[in-house]
Design a protein around this motif. Sequence first.
Motif, short mmCIF file in Angstrom:
data_model
loop_
_atom_site.label_atom_id
_atom_site.label_comp_id
_atom_site.label_asym_id
_atom_site.label_seq_id
_atom_site.Cartn_x
_atom_site.Cartn_y
_atom_site.Cartn_z
N ILE A 176 0.85 -1.20 0.00
CA ILE A 176 0.00 0.00 0.00
C ILE A 176 0.88 1.25 0.00
N ALA A 177 1.97 1.21 0.76
CA ALA A 177 2.88 2.34 0.79
C ALA A 177 3.58 2.52 -0.55
N VAL A 178 3.91 1.41 -1.23
CA VAL A 178 4.58 1.49 -2.53
C VAL A 178 3.64 2.11 -3.57
N VAL A 179 2.38 1.67 -3.58
CA VAL A 179 1.44 2.18 -4.57
C VAL A 179 1.12 3.64 -4.29
N GLY A 180 1.03 3.99 -3.00
CA GLY A 180 0.79 5.38 -2.64
C GLY A 180 -0.44 5.94 -3.32
N ALA A 181 -0.27 7.08 -3.97
CA ALA A 181 -1.39 7.76 -4.63
C ALA A 181 -1.43 7.47 -6.13
N LEU A 182 -0.65 6.47 -6.59
CA LEU A 182 -0.62 6.18 -8.02
C LEU A 182 -1.96 5.70 -8.56
N SER A 183 -2.64 4.88 -7.77
CA SER A 183 -3.91 4.32 -8.24
C SER A 183 -4.86 4.14 -7.08
N PRO A 184 -5.91 4.95 -7.03
CA PRO A 184 -6.89 4.79 -5.96
C PRO A 184 -7.56 3.41 -5.98
N THR A 185 -7.74 2.85 -7.17
CA THR A 185 -8.36 1.53 -7.30
C THR A 185 -7.48 0.46 -6.66
N LEU A 186 -6.19 0.46 -6.99
CA LEU A 186 -5.28 -0.52 -6.43
C LEU A 186 -5.13 -0.34 -4.92
N THR A 187 -5.07 0.92 -4.49
CA THR A 187 -4.95 1.18 -3.05
C THR A 187 -6.16 0.67 -2.30
N ALA A 188 -7.35 0.85 -2.87
CA ALA A 188 -8.57 0.35 -2.23
C ALA A 188 -8.58 -1.17 -2.16
N LEU A 189 -8.18 -1.82 -3.25
CA LEU A 189 -8.11 -3.29 -3.26
C LEU A 189 -7.09 -3.82 -2.25
N LEU A 190 -5.93 -3.20 -2.23
CA LEU A 190 -4.89 -3.62 -1.29
C LEU A 190 -5.31 -3.41 0.16
N THR A 191 -6.01 -2.32 0.41
CA THR A 191 -6.49 -2.04 1.76
C THR A 191 -7.54 -3.07 2.19
N GLU A 192 -8.42 -3.43 1.27
CA GLU A 192 -9.43 -4.45 1.56
C GLU A 192 -8.76 -5.79 1.86
N GLN A 193 -7.73 -6.13 1.11
CA GLN A 193 -7.00 -7.36 1.36
C GLN A 193 -6.28 -7.31 2.71
N LEU A 194 -5.73 -6.14 3.04
CA LEU A 194 -5.05 -5.98 4.33
C LEU A 194 -6.02 -6.19 5.47
N GLU A 195 -7.23 -5.68 5.33
CA GLU A 195 -8.25 -5.89 6.37
C GLU A 195 -8.61 -7.36 6.50
N ALA A 196 -8.67 -8.08 5.38
CA ALA A 196 -8.95 -9.52 5.41
C ALA A 196 -7.83 -10.28 6.10
#
Length: 144
Positions: A63-83
Amino acid sequence: MTRRRTLLLGGVAVAGAAAVGGVAAAGRLDDVARELGIDPVPRPAEGDTALLAEAAEDQARLIAVVGALSPTLTALLTEQLEALGGAETVRIDAATDLAAARAAFTEAAASRARQATDAVSPDLARTLGSVSACLTLMGTGAVT
């Protein structure tokens, strides 16, 4: 002189202890407890706990690597992190573009696949396998 009753009860106690020990060694103690009407409290395998912590930490790093590059990827990664149970925020340099981040996705996907095969819990194995598949798609650019 030992009485026959004492000898028999001692033999039954030793046989019972051996049976419980054998069932526990075979990993079937919870199954036997359920059959007897006892609801065992599940405990995660120590290896699974370590795998889960490692995967969550790596996910926070992505999530830190992706940063603000892609809100879609950040949202997916955050959802996976919560799982995966969440993790503390990681401070590292963000990738300069999505192409630079794809290598991190590919590496993380391989790591999640390895962790999935190492997991004892079927639920954890499925979760890690699912995260691996999604990270693979992110690494190939299919998900942006």
